[in-house]
Enzyme design. Structure first.
Site, PDB file in Angstrom:
ATOM      1  N   HIS A 104       0.811  -1.220   0.000  1.00 37.90           N
ATOM      2  CA  HIS A 104       0.000   0.000   0.000  1.00 37.90           C
ATOM      3  C   HIS A 104       0.847   1.273   0.000  1.00 37.90           C
ATOM      4  O   HIS A 104       0.325   2.366  -0.225  1.00 37.90           O
ATOM      5  CB  HIS A 104      -1.013  -0.002   1.158  1.00 37.90           C
ATOM      6  N   ASP A 156      -0.595  -7.649   1.609  1.00 44.25           N
ATOM      7  CA  ASP A 156      -0.019  -6.308   1.582  1.00 44.25           C
ATOM      8  C   ASP A 156       1.505  -6.390   1.652  1.00 44.25           C
ATOM      9  O   ASP A 156       2.124  -6.127   2.693  1.00 44.25           O
ATOM     10  CB  ASP A 156      -0.578  -5.488   2.752  1.00 44.25           C
ATOM     11  N   GLN A 251       1.214   6.040  11.547  1.00 47.20           N
ATOM     12  CA  GLN A 251       1.487   6.735  10.298  1.00 47.20           C
ATOM     13  C   GLN A 251       2.967   6.975  10.086  1.00 47.20           C
ATOM     14  O   GLN A 251       3.695   7.339  11.000  1.00 47.20           O
ATOM     15  CB  GLN A 251       0.748   8.073  10.254  1.00 47.20           C
ATOM     16  N   GLY A 252       3.409   6.778   8.860  1.00 46.50           N
ATOM     17  CA  GLY A 252       4.803   6.936   8.536  1.00 46.50           C
ATOM     18  C   GLY A 252       5.619   5.676   8.768  1.00 46.50           C
ATOM     19  O   GLY A 252       6.773   5.591   8.366  1.00 46.50           O
ATOM     20  N   ASP A 253       5.023   4.677   9.451  1.00 50.42           N
ATOM     21  CA  ASP A 253       5.716   3.425   9.737  1.00 50.42           C
ATOM     22  C   ASP A 253       5.352   2.320   8.752  1.00 50.42           C
ATOM     23  O   ASP A 253       5.884   1.206   8.845  1.00 50.42           O
ATOM     24  CB  ASP A 253       5.386   2.946  11.157  1.00 50.42           C
ATOM     25  N   SER A 254       4.444   2.582   7.829  1.00 49.24           N
ATOM     26  CA  SER A 254       3.988   1.569   6.884  1.00 49.24           C
ATOM     27  C   SER A 254       5.148   0.828   6.237  1.00 49.24           C
ATOM     28  O   SER A 254       6.150   1.425   5.850  1.00 49.24           O
ATOM     29  CB  SER A 254       3.153   2.214   5.774  1.00 49.24           C
TER      30      SER A 254
END
Length: 297
Positions: A104, A156, A251-254
């Site tokens: 993603h 994913d 958020q930002g760790d994906s």
């Protein structure tokens, strides 16, 4: 995590408006347009979306690539600016030429479709994204799991091929296809990443890590039964987090690694909120996609 849970400018110049970093996908609030241009001192921390949709590794501590040399930041400077090396997602080095991350990270959150990340690079060996340590290695190609389902968050996973082999650098092994032991409830895991430290656009410039326990599939299915909060599917997902909240990726760790026993067991994928009680983080279950990943390594 939205719905799903991610050049220093002259001080007199306004910052350019950049797209929001793809964070861990969330199911409670969509990522909205960025705030208007801000002065350069704030830009050094990177562009961010609304506070509720942009946070970081929650409840963690400082970590370093000297201890975890396979932790990678993904970068697109033209899209996300220079202040934090253009970081937008995390990843893990699994061979000298291959990096594994979340699929993603290469999708437009609002439209649910594949997008390009211009001048895509893997930032290796850099703890502090404001500096120049380590290497920014160009990415030659991006493979996304053929059965990846953006809406359902299944499969994913993506594999990036580096243009320059990282010979001699330690890599991390993947949990094997069908393995169950790394996913026993209560097993301790670590997750790593860079991201917003306050939920107000204050991204951490340095690598962080946090310890979290694996959560039983039944518990996670109860937390995410479908609908607005999303549906947990143990065939391709695993949950981790504290029962009372307080420790989580966001958020930002994906795409960042979830590590169990020194092996890659998961990737930061999605969830509701960040570090909330009764809403643990959901990760790609590497033991369910390992064969597909190995086929392109």
């Amino acid at each position: 995590m939205p719905n799903p849970d991610r050049a220093d400018l002259p001080t007199a110049a306004p910052t350019p408006v950049c797209p929001a970093r793809p964070g861990r996908r969330r199911h409670r609030a969509a990522v909205l347009a960025l705030l208007a241009a801000l002065p350069a001192p704030l830009v050094a921390l990177g562009p961010a979306g609304p506070a509720e949709a942009q946070r970081r590794i929650v409840g963690g501590v400082a970590a370093g690539t000297s201890d975890h040399p396979w932790v990678v930041a993904l970068s697109s400077r033209p899209q996300f600016g220079n202040g934090r090396s253009g970081q937008f997602c995390g990843a893990a080095l699994v061979t000298p030429t291959k990096v594994v991350t979340a699929a993603h990270c290469f999708y437009d959150e609002s439209k649910g479709r594949r997008v390009d990340r211009p001048e895509l690079k893997a930032v290796i060996g850099r703890d502090d994204l404001r500096g120049s340590a380590g290497y920014e290695v160009p990415v030659q190609s991006v493979w996304i799991h053929p059965d990846y389902a953006f809406a359902a968050n299944m499969n994913d996973v993506a594999v990036l091929t580096l243009a320059e082999p990282q010979t001699g650098r330690p890599v991390i092994d993947l949990v094997g296809q069908g393995e169950t032991e790394p996913y026993v409830p209560g097993t301790r895991a670590q997750v790593f990443g860079w991201g917003d430290t306050t939920g107000t656009g204050n991204y951490s410039p340095t690598l962080r890590g946090v310890d979290v326990p694996i959560i039983a599939d039944q518990t996670c299915a109860h937390a995410y039964p479908g609908g607005q909060d999303g549906r947990f599917d143990a065939r391709g997902m695993v949950c981790a987090g504290e029962e009372k909240g307080g420790r989580d990726a966001c958020q930002g760790d994906s795409g960042g690694p979830l590590v169990v026993g020194g092996r890659l067991a998961g990737l930061v994928s999605w969830g509701t909120g960040c570090a909330e009680a009764a809403h643990p983080g959901v990760y790609t279950r590497i033991g369910a996609v390992s064969d597909a990943v190995h086929s392109v390594l």
